[in-house]
Design an enzyme around this catalytic site. Structure first.
Site, PDB file in Angstrom:
ATOM      1  N   ARG A 171       0.826  -1.214   0.000  1.00  0.00           N
ATOM      2  CA  ARG A 171       0.000   0.000   0.000  1.00  0.00           C
ATOM      3  C   ARG A 171       0.860   1.265   0.000  1.00  0.00           C
ATOM      4  NH1 ARG A 171      -5.144  -0.086   2.243  1.00  0.00           N
ATOM      5  NH2 ARG A 171      -4.751   1.759   3.517  1.00  0.00           N
ATOM      6  N   ARG A 248      -8.762  -7.026  13.736  1.00  0.00           N
ATOM      7  CA  ARG A 248      -7.897  -6.240  14.605  1.00  0.00           C
ATOM      8  C   ARG A 248      -8.720  -5.046  15.065  1.00  0.00           C
ATOM      9  NH1 ARG A 248      -4.226  -7.001  17.778  1.00  0.00           N
ATOM     10  NH2 ARG A 248      -2.539  -5.491  17.851  1.00  0.00           N
ATOM     11  N   ARG A 279      -0.115   5.970  16.088  1.00  0.00           N
ATOM     12  CA  ARG A 279      -0.265   7.270  15.419  1.00  0.00           C
ATOM     13  C   ARG A 279      -0.826   8.276  16.403  1.00  0.00           C
ATOM     14  NH1 ARG A 279      -2.950   5.208   9.698  1.00  0.00           N
ATOM     15  NH2 ARG A 279      -4.386   4.016  10.933  1.00  0.00           N
ATOM     16  N   GLU A 300      -3.733   6.699  18.877  1.00  0.00           N
ATOM     17  CA  GLU A 300      -4.343   5.478  18.333  1.00  0.00           C
ATOM     18  C   GLU A 300      -3.531   4.262  18.778  1.00  0.00           C
ATOM     19  OE1 GLU A 300      -5.465   5.817  14.156  1.00  0.00           O
ATOM     20  OE2 GLU A 300      -4.901   3.728  13.851  1.00  0.00           O
ATOM     21  N   TYR A 348      -9.546  -5.651   2.793  1.00  0.00           N
ATOM     22  CA  TYR A 348      -8.909  -4.423   3.288  1.00  0.00           C
ATOM     23  C   TYR A 348      -9.175  -3.288   2.285  1.00  0.00           C
ATOM     24  CZ  TYR A 348      -4.932  -2.001   5.661  1.00  0.00           C
ATOM     25  OH  TYR A 348      -4.121  -1.146   6.373  1.00  0.00           O
ATOM     26  N   ASP A 350     -10.212   0.475   0.845  1.00  0.00           N
ATOM     27  CA  ASP A 350     -10.254   1.899   1.141  1.00  0.00           C
ATOM     28  C   ASP A 350     -11.660   2.419   0.835  1.00  0.00           C
ATOM     29  OD1 ASP A 350      -7.714   2.471   2.138  1.00  0.00           O
ATOM     30  OD2 ASP A 350      -6.839   2.508   0.131  1.00  0.00           O
TER      31      ASP A 350
HETATM   32  P1  FAD Z   1     -18.113   0.505   8.035  1.00  0.00           P
HETATM   33  O1  FAD Z   1     -17.742   1.940   7.977  1.00  0.00           O
HETATM   34  O2  FAD Z   1     -17.468  -0.351   9.067  1.00  0.00           O
HETATM   35  O3  FAD Z   1     -19.686   0.432   8.186  1.00  0.00           O
HETATM   36  C1  FAD Z   1     -20.371  -0.745   8.562  1.00  0.00           C
HETATM   37  C2  FAD Z   1     -21.524  -0.314   9.443  1.00  0.00           C
HETATM   38  O4  FAD Z   1     -22.354  -1.448   9.691  1.00  0.00           O
HETATM   39  C3  FAD Z   1     -21.074   0.204  10.809  1.00  0.00           C
HETATM   40  O5  FAD Z   1     -21.592   1.499  11.022  1.00  0.00           O
HETATM   41  C4  FAD Z   1     -21.640  -0.817  11.783  1.00  0.00           C
HETATM   42  O6  FAD Z   1     -22.056  -0.235  13.009  1.00  0.00           O
HETATM   43  C5  FAD Z   1     -22.825  -1.373  11.007  1.00  0.00           C
HETATM   44  N1  FAD Z   1     -23.213  -2.708  11.432  1.00  0.00           N
HETATM   45  C6  FAD Z   1     -22.416  -3.807  11.502  1.00  0.00           C
HETATM   46  N2  FAD Z   1     -23.114  -4.852  11.971  1.00  0.00           N
HETATM   47  C7  FAD Z   1     -24.378  -4.414  12.184  1.00  0.00           C
HETATM   48  C8  FAD Z   1     -25.558  -5.018  12.680  1.00  0.00           C
HETATM   49  N3  FAD Z   1     -25.580  -6.300  13.066  1.00  0.00           N
HETATM   50  N4  FAD Z   1     -26.686  -4.277  12.786  1.00  0.00           N
HETATM   51  C9  FAD Z   1     -26.675  -2.956  12.426  1.00  0.00           C
HETATM   52  N5  FAD Z   1     -25.572  -2.338  11.969  1.00  0.00           N
HETATM   53  C10 FAD Z   1     -24.445  -3.041  11.843  1.00  0.00           C
HETATM   54  N6  FAD Z   1      -9.899   4.438   3.828  1.00  0.00           N
HETATM   55  C11 FAD Z   1      -9.443   5.429   3.010  1.00  0.00           C
HETATM   56  O7  FAD Z   1      -9.816   5.471   1.838  1.00  0.00           O
HETATM   57  N7  FAD Z   1      -8.593   6.402   3.488  1.00  0.00           N
HETATM   58  C12 FAD Z   1      -8.159   6.424   4.785  1.00  0.00           C
HETATM   59  O8  FAD Z   1      -7.408   7.323   5.178  1.00  0.00           O
HETATM   60  C13 FAD Z   1      -8.615   5.389   5.656  1.00  0.00           C
HETATM   61  N8  FAD Z   1      -8.226   5.372   6.944  1.00  0.00           N
HETATM   62  C14 FAD Z   1      -8.685   4.383   7.765  1.00  0.00           C
HETATM   63  C15 FAD Z   1      -8.280   4.400   9.099  1.00  0.00           C
HETATM   64  C16 FAD Z   1      -8.736   3.430   9.974  1.00  0.00           C
HETATM   65  C17 FAD Z   1      -8.287   3.448  11.401  1.00  0.00           C
HETATM   66  C18 FAD Z   1      -9.619   2.415   9.491  1.00  0.00           C
HETATM   67  C19 FAD Z   1     -10.118   1.345  10.425  1.00  0.00           C
HETATM   68  C20 FAD Z   1     -10.026   2.392   8.172  1.00  0.00           C
HETATM   69  C21 FAD Z   1      -9.562   3.381   7.290  1.00  0.00           C
HETATM   70  N9  FAD Z   1      -9.980   3.408   5.962  1.00  0.00           N
HETATM   71  C22 FAD Z   1      -9.500   4.404   5.127  1.00  0.00           C
HETATM   72  C23 FAD Z   1     -10.935   2.412   5.410  1.00  0.00           C
HETATM   73  C24 FAD Z   1     -12.388   2.910   5.493  1.00  0.00           C
HETATM   74  O9  FAD Z   1     -12.732   3.145   6.841  1.00  0.00           O
HETATM   75  C25 FAD Z   1     -13.317   1.857   4.906  1.00  0.00           C
HETATM   76  O10 FAD Z   1     -12.963   1.540   3.578  1.00  0.00           O
HETATM   77  C26 FAD Z   1     -14.804   2.262   4.871  1.00  0.00           C
HETATM   78  O11 FAD Z   1     -15.151   3.102   5.921  1.00  0.00           O
HETATM   79  C27 FAD Z   1     -15.626   0.999   4.907  1.00  0.00           C
HETATM   80  O12 FAD Z   1     -17.003   1.291   4.814  1.00  0.00           O
HETATM   81  P2  FAD Z   1     -18.057   0.148   5.120  1.00  0.00           P
HETATM   82  O13 FAD Z   1     -19.390   0.771   4.881  1.00  0.00           O
HETATM   83  O14 FAD Z   1     -17.699  -1.071   4.389  1.00  0.00           O
HETATM   84  O15 FAD Z   1     -17.831  -0.223   6.651  1.00  0.00           O
HETATM   85  N1  UDP Z   2       3.450   1.078   7.898  1.00  0.00           N
HETATM   86  C1  UDP Z   2       4.684   1.126   8.506  1.00  0.00           C
HETATM   87  N2  UDP Z   2       5.127   2.310   9.013  1.00  0.00           N
HETATM   88  C2  UDP Z   2       4.386   3.442   8.953  1.00  0.00           C
HETATM   89  C3  UDP Z   2       3.132   3.396   8.318  1.00  0.00           C
HETATM   90  C4  UDP Z   2       2.671   2.182   7.799  1.00  0.00           C
HETATM   91  O1  UDP Z   2       5.368   0.125   8.593  1.00  0.00           O
HETATM   92  O2  UDP Z   2       4.837   4.489   9.437  1.00  0.00           O
HETATM   93  C5  UDP Z   2       2.993  -0.222   7.365  1.00  0.00           C
HETATM   94  C6  UDP Z   2       2.227  -1.043   8.390  1.00  0.00           C
HETATM   95  O3  UDP Z   2       2.523  -2.399   8.168  1.00  0.00           O
HETATM   96  C7  UDP Z   2       0.781  -0.760   8.035  1.00  0.00           C
HETATM   97  C8  UDP Z   2       0.874  -0.683   6.516  1.00  0.00           C
HETATM   98  O4  UDP Z   2       2.128  -0.050   6.264  1.00  0.00           O
HETATM   99  O5  UDP Z   2      -0.082  -1.771   8.475  1.00  0.00           O
HETATM  100  C9  UDP Z   2      -0.242   0.100   5.848  1.00  0.00           C
HETATM  101  O6  UDP Z   2      -0.262   1.400   6.389  1.00  0.00           O
HETATM  102  P1  UDP Z   2      -1.443   2.412   6.096  1.00  0.00           P
HETATM  103  O7  UDP Z   2      -1.127   3.707   6.749  1.00  0.00           O
HETATM  104  O8  UDP Z   2      -1.709   2.403   4.642  1.00  0.00           O
HETATM  105  O9  UDP Z   2      -2.649   1.671   6.825  1.00  0.00           O
HETATM  106  P2  UDP Z   2      -4.021   2.119   7.475  1.00  0.00           P
HETATM  107  O10 UDP Z   2      -3.855   1.765   8.899  1.00  0.00           O
HETATM  108  O11 UDP Z   2      -4.174   3.596   7.255  1.00  0.00           O
HETATM  109  O12 UDP Z   2      -5.025   1.263   6.778  1.00  0.00           O
END
Ligand code: FAD
Ligand code: UDP
Length: 367
Positions: A171, A248, A279, A300, A348, A350
């Protein structure tokens, strides 16, 4: 039937599907077990700052249709993600680029200088990388792997880098130019007014019930709609009958700090084991619209997942992928149910991937 579709989950996948179906005249009900819409992209206002409650989110995409779609609901700013990585008191630019290389190795000025070091260090890996450690060393060499990757990754996944799939690190871009932009995509930004506003506008005119868990009244919900769009955990839908998929989790520690500018950047990654967090996010730097003389920061912490915690990441290693495949075979037999999104596809994704998938599903559904 009262509704054409019941959408379980008001995250980006569920909201995109709901929005598109509603636009086509379908009667849609959206439910979510959380007290808020928007799933993991939910932002809440603290001190006039849009706080990314479930982790920092930067929208980036190469899909023009997805970019146009999200921009039709809210305007986006021109934020470019350029995190820095801290180990001890050393600071490096991320992703790996000439700024990083010239600070790591004293004699690096040009791309050839950087390549000389990387090529020398990556000689230890022969053949195709079998795991994340080998992949990382073959991309940037052992010095960077040990300073900027190993500790972060072990904290994030609580596994050795030799037990993790190589794709996770793919990534991250590696660039032989002085460019700190984290993403390669053509379009990037943060919604002005926060992600919640984006999703609120997507769900405009659609009935939404919050604090509502599908599994609390599954039969009743199934009888309310012709079709179900399910975006929760894939294994939970089937009552874990083939075994548990692994996830996770994360723990967020958010504080208001009486300073205008705490760390000088939206995202600082902590890549060593001297602290447990991965982070620190300073939310106001994502959009610079706040006039507050305070700031809000979130530490975080990666966390082992247990059923009472949120599942933030799927773990796409061989065992989990195999089990997910078995669950998908069951899912294919559920004629009334459409599975999608990060948790139900066990991928996984985005944000843009999730929206793109939702487009495809609705198109197929309406064809
Ligand atoms: P979710 O947002 O998880 O929505 C699923 C929903 O279903 C939730 O609100 C949950 O409460 C609901 N649900 C589940 N089970 C039930 C149930 N039984 N009854 C009722 N409701 C239920 N993507 C990017 O493009 N850029 C980023 O910078 C980025 N940063 C991220 C950072 C973190 C820490 C994480 C965890 C993810 C990140 N992502 C990022 C990925 C991004 O969050 C996801 O791609 C996107 O939000 C997924 O949308 P979703 O609708 O599939 O899931
Ligand atoms: N990663 C790392 N060092 C950093 C940032 C990311 O080694 O400073 C690695 C780590 O394995 C992480 C992966 O790159 O799980 C993807 O990072 P990204 O920030 O894309 O993941 P996010 O948590 O935002 O999905």
């Amino acid at each position: 039937m009262k509704y054409d579709y019941l959408v379980v989950g008001a995250g980006l996948f569920g909201s995109t599907v709901a929005n598109r179906l509603h636009k086509e005249g379908k009667k849609v009900l959206v439910i979510d077990k959380r007290p808020n819409i928007a799933g993991n992209v939910y932002t809440e206002d603290i001190e006039g700052i849009h706080v990314h409650k479930y982790g920092a989110h930067i929208f980036h995409t190469d899909y023009k249709d997805v970019w146009d779609y999200v921009n039709s609901f809210v305007e986006f700013n021109r934020y470019t993600n350029s995190p820095v990585a801290r180990i001890g008191n050393e600071i490096y630019n991320m992703p790996f680029n000439m700024n990083t290389f010239s600070k790591i190795w004293d004699d690096v000025i040009t791309p050839e200088d950087a390549l000389r070091h990387i090529n020398e260090e990556k000689k230890e890996i022969t053949g195709e990388a079998k795991n994340l450690e080998e992949q990382a060393i073959s991309l940037v060499g052992r010095t960077i792997y040990e300073k900027l990757i190993k500790g972060y990754t072990e904290k994030q996944w609580n596994r050795s880098c030799t037990d993790l799939p190589a794709f996770i690190i793919k990534r991250l871009p590696v660039r032989l130019i002085y460019d700190n932009n984290y993403f390669n995509d053509k379009y990037q930004g943060i919604p002005i007014g926060g992600y919640t506003k984006l999703v609120e506008n997507m769900l405009d005119g659609i009935e939404v019930r919050l604090n509502t868990n599908y599994f609390d009244n599954k039969d009743e919900f199934n009888n309310m709609a012709d079709k179900i769009v399910y975006t929760g955990m894939l294994d939970e839908y089937f009552d874990f009958k083939l075994g548990r998929l692994e996830y996770r989790s994360l723990r967020f520690d958010t504080k208001i700090i009486d300073k205008e500018n705490y760390q000088g950047n939206a995202v600082i990654n902590y890549t060593g084991h001297e602290v447990d967090y991965t982070r620190v996010i300073e939310h106001k730097h994502f959009d610079n619209t706040s006039v507050s003389d305070k700031t809000v920061v979130t530490y975080e912490y990666p966390d082992d997942w247990t059923p009472e915690k949120e599942a933030y990441y799927v773990i796409n290693d061989d065992n989990n992928n195999k089990l997910a495949e078995d669950y998908r075979e069951l899912a294919d037999k559920e004629e009334k149910v459409i599975f999608g999104g990060r948790l139900a596809d066990y991928k996984y994704y985005d944000m843009d991937d999730v929206i793109k998938k939702a487009f495809e599903i609705v198109e197929k559904e309406l064809s």
